[in-house]
Design a protein around this motif. Structure first.
Motif, PDB file in Angstrom:
ATOM      1  N   VAL A   1       0.860  -1.182   0.000  1.00  0.00           N
ATOM      2  CA  VAL A   1       0.000   0.000   0.000  1.00  0.00           C
ATOM      3  C   VAL A   1       0.897   1.232   0.000  1.00  0.00           C
ATOM      4  CG1 VAL A   1      -1.802   1.250   1.240  1.00  0.00           C
ATOM      5  CG2 VAL A   1      -1.707  -1.233   1.385  1.00  0.00           C
ATOM      6  N   VAL A   2       0.659   2.137  -0.936  1.00  0.00           N
ATOM      7  CA  VAL A   2       1.395   3.396  -0.976  1.00  0.00           C
ATOM      8  C   VAL A   2       0.521   4.454  -0.307  1.00  0.00           C
ATOM      9  CG1 VAL A   2       2.479   5.133  -2.445  1.00  0.00           C
ATOM     10  CG2 VAL A   2       2.547   2.711  -3.114  1.00  0.00           C
ATOM     11  N   VAL A   3       1.019   4.985   0.816  1.00  0.00           N
ATOM     12  CA  VAL A   3       0.278   5.960   1.610  1.00  0.00           C
ATOM     13  C   VAL A   3       0.999   7.302   1.495  1.00  0.00           C
ATOM     14  CG1 VAL A   3      -0.555   6.559   3.918  1.00  0.00           C
ATOM     15  CG2 VAL A   3      -0.464   4.153   3.201  1.00  0.00           C
ATOM     16  N   ARG A   4       0.266   8.330   1.122  1.00  0.00           N
ATOM     17  CA  ARG A   4       0.860   9.660   0.951  1.00  0.00           C
ATOM     18  C   ARG A   4       0.128  10.683   1.799  1.00  0.00           C
ATOM     19  NH1 ARG A   4       1.293   9.479  -5.573  1.00  0.00           N
ATOM     20  NH2 ARG A   4       3.180   8.229  -5.677  1.00  0.00           N
ATOM     21  N   ASP A   5       0.919  11.623   2.320  1.00  0.00           N
ATOM     22  CA  ASP A   5       0.353  12.829   2.916  1.00  0.00           C
ATOM     23  C   ASP A   5       1.051  14.011   2.254  1.00  0.00           C
ATOM     24  OD1 ASP A   5       2.863  13.082   4.122  1.00  0.00           O
ATOM     25  OD2 ASP A   5       2.156  12.610   6.133  1.00  0.00           O
ATOM     26  N   ASP A   6       0.927  15.189   2.815  1.00  0.00           N
ATOM     27  CA  ASP A   6       1.525  16.373   2.185  1.00  0.00           C
ATOM     28  C   ASP A   6       3.046  16.356   2.212  1.00  0.00           C
ATOM     29  OD1 ASP A   6      -0.960  17.401   1.582  1.00  0.00           O
ATOM     30  OD2 ASP A   6      -1.105  18.550   3.445  1.00  0.00           O
ATOM     31  N   GLU A   7       3.630  15.564   3.104  1.00  0.00           N
ATOM     32  CA  GLU A   7       5.075  15.605   3.300  1.00  0.00           C
ATOM     33  C   GLU A   7       5.833  14.394   2.803  1.00  0.00           C
ATOM     34  OE1 GLU A   7       5.771  16.415   7.409  1.00  0.00           O
ATOM     35  OE2 GLU A   7       4.381  18.110   7.423  1.00  0.00           O
ATOM     36  N   ARG A   8       5.195  13.223   2.837  1.00  0.00           N
ATOM     37  CA  ARG A   8       5.961  12.023   2.515  1.00  0.00           C
ATOM     38  C   ARG A   8       5.107  10.893   1.976  1.00  0.00           C
ATOM     39  NH1 ARG A   8       8.117   9.537   8.124  1.00  0.00           N
ATOM     40  NH2 ARG A   8       8.869   8.013   6.661  1.00  0.00           N
ATOM     41  N   GLU A   9       5.814   9.862   1.562  1.00  0.00           N
ATOM     42  CA  GLU A   9       5.186   8.653   1.034  1.00  0.00           C
ATOM     43  C   GLU A   9       5.689   7.476   1.863  1.00  0.00           C
ATOM     44  OE1 GLU A   9       4.740   7.782  -3.384  1.00  0.00           O
ATOM     45  OE2 GLU A   9       6.484   6.555  -2.865  1.00  0.00           O
ATOM     46  N   ARG A  10       4.771   6.598   2.235  1.00  0.00           N
ATOM     47  CA  ARG A  10       5.136   5.396   2.989  1.00  0.00           C
ATOM     48  C   ARG A  10       4.700   4.171   2.208  1.00  0.00           C
ATOM     49  NH1 ARG A  10       3.306   9.121   6.715  1.00  0.00           N
ATOM     50  NH2 ARG A  10       4.689   9.520   8.470  1.00  0.00           N
ATOM     51  N   LEU A  11       5.512   3.127   2.241  1.00  0.00           N
ATOM     52  CA  LEU A  11       5.188   1.852   1.606  1.00  0.00           C
ATOM     53  C   LEU A  11       4.935   0.849   2.723  1.00  0.00           C
ATOM     54  CD1 LEU A  11       7.971   1.805  -1.145  1.00  0.00           C
ATOM     55  CD2 LEU A  11       5.657   2.749  -1.282  1.00  0.00           C
TER      56      LEU A  11
ATOM     57  N   ASP B   1     -16.795   1.491   4.345  1.00  0.00           N
ATOM     58  CA  ASP B   1     -17.897   2.438   4.541  1.00  0.00           C
ATOM     59  C   ASP B   1     -17.430   3.676   5.296  1.00  0.00           C
ATOM     60  OD1 ASP B   1     -19.759   0.844   3.198  1.00  0.00           O
ATOM     61  OD2 ASP B   1     -20.221  -0.294   5.017  1.00  0.00           O
ATOM     62  N   GLY B   2     -16.532   3.490   6.248  1.00  0.00           N
ATOM     63  CA  GLY B   2     -16.011   4.609   7.026  1.00  0.00           C
ATOM     64  C   GLY B   2     -14.831   5.306   6.365  1.00  0.00           C
ATOM     65  N   GLY B   3     -14.307   4.715   5.284  1.00  0.00           N
ATOM     66  CA  GLY B   3     -13.207   5.326   4.551  1.00  0.00           C
ATOM     67  C   GLY B   3     -11.889   5.307   5.295  1.00  0.00           C
ATOM     68  N   ARG B   4     -11.623   4.215   6.029  1.00  0.00           N
ATOM     69  CA  ARG B   4     -10.438   4.201   6.887  1.00  0.00           C
ATOM     70  C   ARG B   4      -9.767   2.830   6.940  1.00  0.00           C
ATOM     71  NH1 ARG B   4     -10.715   5.893  13.184  1.00  0.00           N
ATOM     72  NH2 ARG B   4      -8.689   5.067  13.702  1.00  0.00           N
ATOM     73  N   MET B   5      -8.446   2.854   7.008  1.00  0.00           N
ATOM     74  CA  MET B   5      -7.624   1.658   7.195  1.00  0.00           C
ATOM     75  C   MET B   5      -6.752   1.898   8.427  1.00  0.00           C
ATOM     76  SD  MET B   5      -4.652   0.055   4.698  1.00  0.00           S
ATOM     77  CE  MET B   5      -5.751  -0.161   3.324  1.00  0.00           C
ATOM     78  N   VAL B   6      -6.696   0.927   9.326  1.00  0.00           N
ATOM     79  CA  VAL B   6      -5.855   1.021  10.519  1.00  0.00           C
ATOM     80  C   VAL B   6      -4.688   0.060  10.363  1.00  0.00           C
ATOM     81  CG1 VAL B   6      -5.736   0.733  13.028  1.00  0.00           C
ATOM     82  CG2 VAL B   6      -7.817   1.684  11.974  1.00  0.00           C
ATOM     83  N   VAL B   7      -3.471   0.598  10.553  1.00  0.00           N
ATOM     84  CA  VAL B   7      -2.255  -0.203  10.375  1.00  0.00           C
ATOM     85  C   VAL B   7      -1.388  -0.148  11.625  1.00  0.00           C
ATOM     86  CG1 VAL B   7      -2.247   0.123   7.866  1.00  0.00           C
ATOM     87  CG2 VAL B   7      -0.976   1.711   9.317  1.00  0.00           C
ATOM     88  N   ASP B   8      -0.601  -1.192  11.814  1.00  0.00           N
ATOM     89  CA  ASP B   8       0.413  -1.225  12.865  1.00  0.00           C
ATOM     90  C   ASP B   8       1.722  -0.840  12.189  1.00  0.00           C
ATOM     91  OD1 ASP B   8       2.029  -1.630  15.017  1.00  0.00           O
ATOM     92  OD2 ASP B   8       1.630  -3.776  15.208  1.00  0.00           O
ATOM     93  N   TRP B   9       2.041   0.461  12.241  1.00  0.00           N
ATOM     94  CA  TRP B   9       3.173   0.974  11.500  1.00  0.00           C
ATOM     95  C   TRP B   9       3.783   2.140  12.250  1.00  0.00           C
ATOM     96  CZ3 TRP B   9       5.408  -1.598   7.813  1.00  0.00           C
ATOM     97  CH2 TRP B   9       6.348  -0.979   6.988  1.00  0.00           C
ATOM     98  N   ASP B  10       5.090   2.199  12.306  1.00  0.00           N
ATOM     99  CA  ASP B  10       5.790   3.299  12.970  1.00  0.00           C
ATOM    100  C   ASP B  10       5.663   4.555  12.108  1.00  0.00           C
ATOM    101  OD1 ASP B  10       7.572   5.108  14.073  1.00  0.00           O
ATOM    102  OD2 ASP B  10       9.214   3.676  14.243  1.00  0.00           O
ATOM    103  N   PRO B  11       5.074   5.626  12.631  1.00  0.00           N
ATOM    104  CA  PRO B  11       4.897   6.841  11.833  1.00  0.00           C
ATOM    105  C   PRO B  11       6.214   7.451  11.359  1.00  0.00           C
ATOM    106  CG  PRO B  11       3.665   6.991  13.905  1.00  0.00           C
ATOM    107  CD  PRO B  11       4.484   5.744  13.953  1.00  0.00           C
ATOM    108  N   GLU B  12       7.315   7.135  12.035  1.00  0.00           N
ATOM    109  CA  GLU B  12       8.608   7.689  11.662  1.00  0.00           C
ATOM    110  C   GLU B  12       9.278   6.885  10.538  1.00  0.00           C
ATOM    111  OE1 GLU B  12       9.568  10.623  12.826  1.00  0.00           O
ATOM    112  OE2 GLU B  12       7.646  10.552  13.891  1.00  0.00           O
ATOM    113  N   PHE B  13       8.735   5.712  10.235  1.00  0.00           N
ATOM    114  CA  PHE B  13       9.346   4.850   9.225  1.00  0.00           C
ATOM    115  C   PHE B  13       8.787   5.147   7.872  1.00  0.00           C
ATOM    116  CE2 PHE B  13       9.932   0.771   6.958  1.00  0.00           C
ATOM    117  CZ  PHE B  13      11.319   0.709   7.059  1.00  0.00           C
TER     118      PHE B  13
END
Length: 171
Positions: free
Chosen positions: A134-144, A159-171
């Motif tokens: 999954v390629v996740v992007r915000d205004d500052e960076r891209e996470r794989l 339906d809620g438009g959301r995915m919850v992941v166990d991922w270090d936000p700094e990685f």
């Protein structure tokens, strides 16, 4: 999440076959011949411009697939379609099984960590030999993030438009 009006890229026209207007196609459906079950096709003819076609004939041919589009009965007419992407309407696809998702349904979901930190939105996905990513992007960076349910992906709420992941936000 609404699927009406969404298109799914299912394949591409990759070459000519014979002299009667048949075309070689690449299919990303599973099994690959299922692409012929999903009609009408929407073929990209220009950026943002699609042509819808029904009544496409197709079959396996050697190691590939071939098709004939309606009213395309010569090699000269067929050449114009080479390189065109094949889309189908998302709602024409069968419902996914439990814990299965169409990539197009995941695109645009907000991604948060199990601690509630917002990482961004799903931009797109791609396959690797080991797993989908999954390629996740915000205004500052891209996470794989590996799309491994249970280990990294804890929940998907379409339906809620959301995915919850166990991922270090700094990685």
């Amino acid at each position: 999440m609404a699927t009406a009006g969404r298109r799914v890229l299912m394949g591409r026209i990759v070459g000519l076959y014979g002299v009667q207007g048949w075309l070689k196609i690449e299919s990303w459906s599973e099994p690959r011949t299922r692409i012929f079950d999903y009609q009408p096709w929407q073929l990209s003819v220009a950026p943002g411009e699609m042509v819808e076609m029904s009544g496409i004939k197709g079959r396996p041919q050697g190691k590939g697939l071939v098709c004939q589009l309606p009213q395309v009965d010569s090699r000269e007419k067929a050449v114009a379609w080479v390189g065109k992407d094949i889309y189908v309407a998302r709602e024409s696809l069968p419902p996914p099984g439990k814990d299965e998702y169409y990539w197009v349904d995941l695109e645009g979901l907000e991604v948060t960590t199990t601690d509630g930190v917002v990482l961004g939105r799903v931009s797109h996905l791609f396959a690797t030999g080991a797993n989908d990513v999954v390629v996740v992007r915000d205004d500052e960076r891209e996470r794989l993030i590996p799309f491994i349910q249970g280990r990294y992906v804890h929940s998907v709420d379409l339906d809620g438009g959301r995915m919850v992941v166990d991922w270090d936000p700094e990685f």
